[in-house]
Design a protein around this motif. Structure first.
Motif, PDB file in Angstrom:
ATOM      1  N   ASP A 307       0.895  -1.222   0.014  1.00  0.00           N
ATOM      2  CA  ASP A 307       0.163  -0.068  -0.072  1.00  0.00           C
ATOM      3  C   ASP A 307       1.025   1.165  -0.018  1.00  0.00           C
ATOM      4  O   ASP A 307       2.066   1.041  -0.189  1.00  0.00           O
ATOM      5  CB  ASP A 307      -0.974  -0.042   1.477  1.00  0.00           C
ATOM      6  N   ILE A 308       0.396   2.503   0.142  1.00  0.00           N
ATOM      7  CA  ILE A 308       1.186   3.696   0.438  1.00  0.00           C
ATOM      8  C   ILE A 308       0.749   4.167   1.586  1.00  0.00           C
ATOM      9  O   ILE A 308      -0.307   3.956   2.424  1.00  0.00           O
ATOM     10  CB  ILE A 308       0.890   4.706  -0.677  1.00  0.00           C
ATOM     11  N   ALA A 309       1.935   4.747   2.399  1.00  0.00           N
ATOM     12  CA  ALA A 309       1.650   5.315   3.734  1.00  0.00           C
ATOM     13  C   ALA A 309       0.858   6.473   3.581  1.00  0.00           C
ATOM     14  O   ALA A 309       0.675   7.031   2.561  1.00  0.00           O
ATOM     15  CB  ALA A 309       2.965   5.579   4.358  1.00  0.00           C
ATOM     16  N   PRO A 310       0.164   6.837   4.738  1.00  0.00           N
ATOM     17  CA  PRO A 310      -0.579   8.148   5.124  1.00  0.00           C
ATOM     18  C   PRO A 310       0.030   9.250   4.432  1.00  0.00           C
ATOM     19  O   PRO A 310       1.388   9.380   4.797  1.00  0.00           O
ATOM     20  CB  PRO A 310      -1.039   7.990   6.417  1.00  0.00           C
ATOM     21  N   PHE A 311      -0.512  10.086   3.748  1.00  0.00           N
ATOM     22  CA  PHE A 311       0.335  11.283   3.275  1.00  0.00           C
ATOM     23  C   PHE A 311       0.767  12.110   4.342  1.00  0.00           C
ATOM     24  O   PHE A 311       0.039  12.518   5.621  1.00  0.00           O
ATOM     25  CB  PHE A 311      -0.565  12.119   2.233  1.00  0.00           C
ATOM     26  N   GLY A 312       1.910  13.027   4.195  1.00  0.00           N
ATOM     27  CA  GLY A 312       2.339  13.804   5.132  1.00  0.00           C
ATOM     28  C   GLY A 312       1.407  14.960   5.429  1.00  0.00           C
ATOM     29  O   GLY A 312       0.394  15.229   4.787  1.00  0.00           O
ATOM     30  N   LYS A 313       1.432  15.698   6.687  1.00  0.00           N
ATOM     31  CA  LYS A 313       0.485  16.684   6.649  1.00  0.00           C
ATOM     32  C   LYS A 313       0.520  17.851   6.111  1.00  0.00           C
ATOM     33  O   LYS A 313      -0.527  18.604   5.930  1.00  0.00           O
ATOM     34  CB  LYS A 313       0.877  17.213   8.346  1.00  0.00           C
ATOM     35  N   ASN A 314       1.554  18.268   5.193  1.00  0.00           N
ATOM     36  CA  ASN A 314       1.734  19.076   4.225  1.00  0.00           C
ATOM     37  C   ASN A 314       1.447  18.781   2.900  1.00  0.00           C
ATOM     38  O   ASN A 314       1.506  19.816   1.894  1.00  0.00           O
ATOM     39  CB  ASN A 314       2.839  20.059   4.527  1.00  0.00           C
TER      40      ASN A 314
END
Length: 378
Positions: A307-314
């Motif tokens: 999968d892909i990791a959760p996107f960064g906050k920015n």
């Protein structure tokens, strides 16, 4: 990952049986069908109510990457199946690994090796302990009591490449490759194709660290790319050294294996990541039920193994939405990463329009796609 330098030669010698050009990543079994042909079919065996399970790790769970995710999978398996597994960490890919596997086989019903370089040692030990089930991550040799497993991480790499292509300002992306073996090469290619799909002007510069986990070396490799002016930096190692170096220069970073956002929270995009738990649960449960059989598994994203990791906050919402739309297409089977037209570095068309690369061609990939700056050492 952690596959060792022999992977390039290995896949060149043991080609998988041909799949249809449209098969792509839609199946859930590995294309390494020839490996199964080398081994006798597994005979039916009685189930084991509470199997004794042991893992062998190349690194430590605290690496924050490859071994960390395998250990998370172990913990998930323990919780869901109500069993307690053991593990041995920091086992090098060398002759001493055979001793470790032998000792574990004497005391366990299932032995799991999580690095490619364990392959021949596991083959040797499996012959001596025919009643023990062996699972080998990323390998290609099987036997009646030895199975292999891996995921199609290139699907995840394409998605994070899309995000990188949208977020670069100067069209200069960097990638710190681990070893110049097909698995790393096809992942870098998928990343590049993803970036180019949303930004045709994007170029990817590649350097090699020749490491899986060596923060100091990986940091220096990252700095060499940062000095060239890349404004998005990806890496294929277990450590977060590359994205930490990028963050120090206010450059976007993309990690590997596991969610690495905590190491560079302000400049983190995402990264391909593994989820081994469902595979371990399903496979060990099959041992418990008496339904286990040897196989070569190469699971797609729809199986949840990658999968892909959760996107960064920015990361902007429009980038997230763009990637999610393509992810839905991959999950639904309507999009293939390696579908033509695809050209190599020299501009020669390698995959014609409308055709999809066969699995064996992906697994033997030794060339870069157009738009990559860098060489692949012999």
């Amino acid at each position: 990952m952690r596959k060792g330098l022999l992977l390039l030669v290995a896949f060149a010698l043991v080609l998988v049986t041909a799949c249809s050009s449209d098969a792509g990543s839609s199946g859930t079994s590995s294309p390494a069908a020839t490996a199964a042909a080398l081994s006798p079919a597994a005979s039916p065996q009685a189930g084991i109510g509470k199997p004794r399970v042991a893992f062998v790790y190349l690194g430590v769970p605290g690496d924050g990457g490859w071994t960390f995710e395998h250990d998370k999978g172990r913990l998930m398996m323990e919780k869901e199946l109500g069993i307690k597994a053991t593990f041995v960490e920091n086992v090098p890919e060398g002759p001493d690994a055979e001793r470790v596997f032998t000792e574990l086989a004497e005391k366990n019903d299932v032995v799991i090796g999580t690095s490619f370089g364990y392959m021949d040692y596991m083959v040797n030990v499996a012959k001596k302990f025919p009643k023990v089930k062996f699972l080998h991550a990323t390998g290609y040799k099987t036997a009646a009591n030895l199975a292999t497993y891996m995921g199609r991480e290139y699907q995840s790499a394409y998605l994070v490449g899309m995000a990188a292509g949208r977020m670069t300002k100067n069209n200069k992306l960097g990638y710190v490759g681990a070893y110049p073996i097909p698995e790393v090469i096809y992942t870098i290619n998928a990343f590049t194709l993803g970036a180019q799909s949303v930004n045709p002007n994007a170029e990817v510069s590649v350097v090699w660290s020749n490491t899986w986990y060596d923060p100091a070396t990986e940091r220096q490799a990252a700095i060499s790319l940062l000095d060239k002016g890349v404004d998005v930096l990806a890496a294929y190692q277990d450590s977060p050294a590359s994205i930490q170096a990028a963050a120090e220069r206010s450059v976007w970073g993309i990690g590997n294996d596991s969610d690495m956002s905590r190491f560079a929270p302000d400049f983190y995009i995402s990264n391909p990541m593994w989820n081994w738990g469902p595979y371990y649960v399903k496979t060990v449960k099959a041992v418990m039920d008496g339904t286990w059989k040897s196989e070569s598994y190469w699971g797609p994203m729809k199986d949840g193994i990658t999968d892909i990791a959760p996107f960064g906050k920015n990361v902007p919402q429009d980038v997230k939405d763009l990637v999610q739309k393509k992810k839905d297409e991959i999950l639904g089977g309507s999009f293939e990463v390696f579908k033509g037209p695809i050209s190599n570095q020299d501009g020669k068309e390698v995959v014609p329009a409308g055709q999809t690369m066969k699995d064996e061609d992906i697994l033997n990939m030794t060339w870069f796609v157009k738009g990559i700056k860098g060489t692949i050492p012999k």
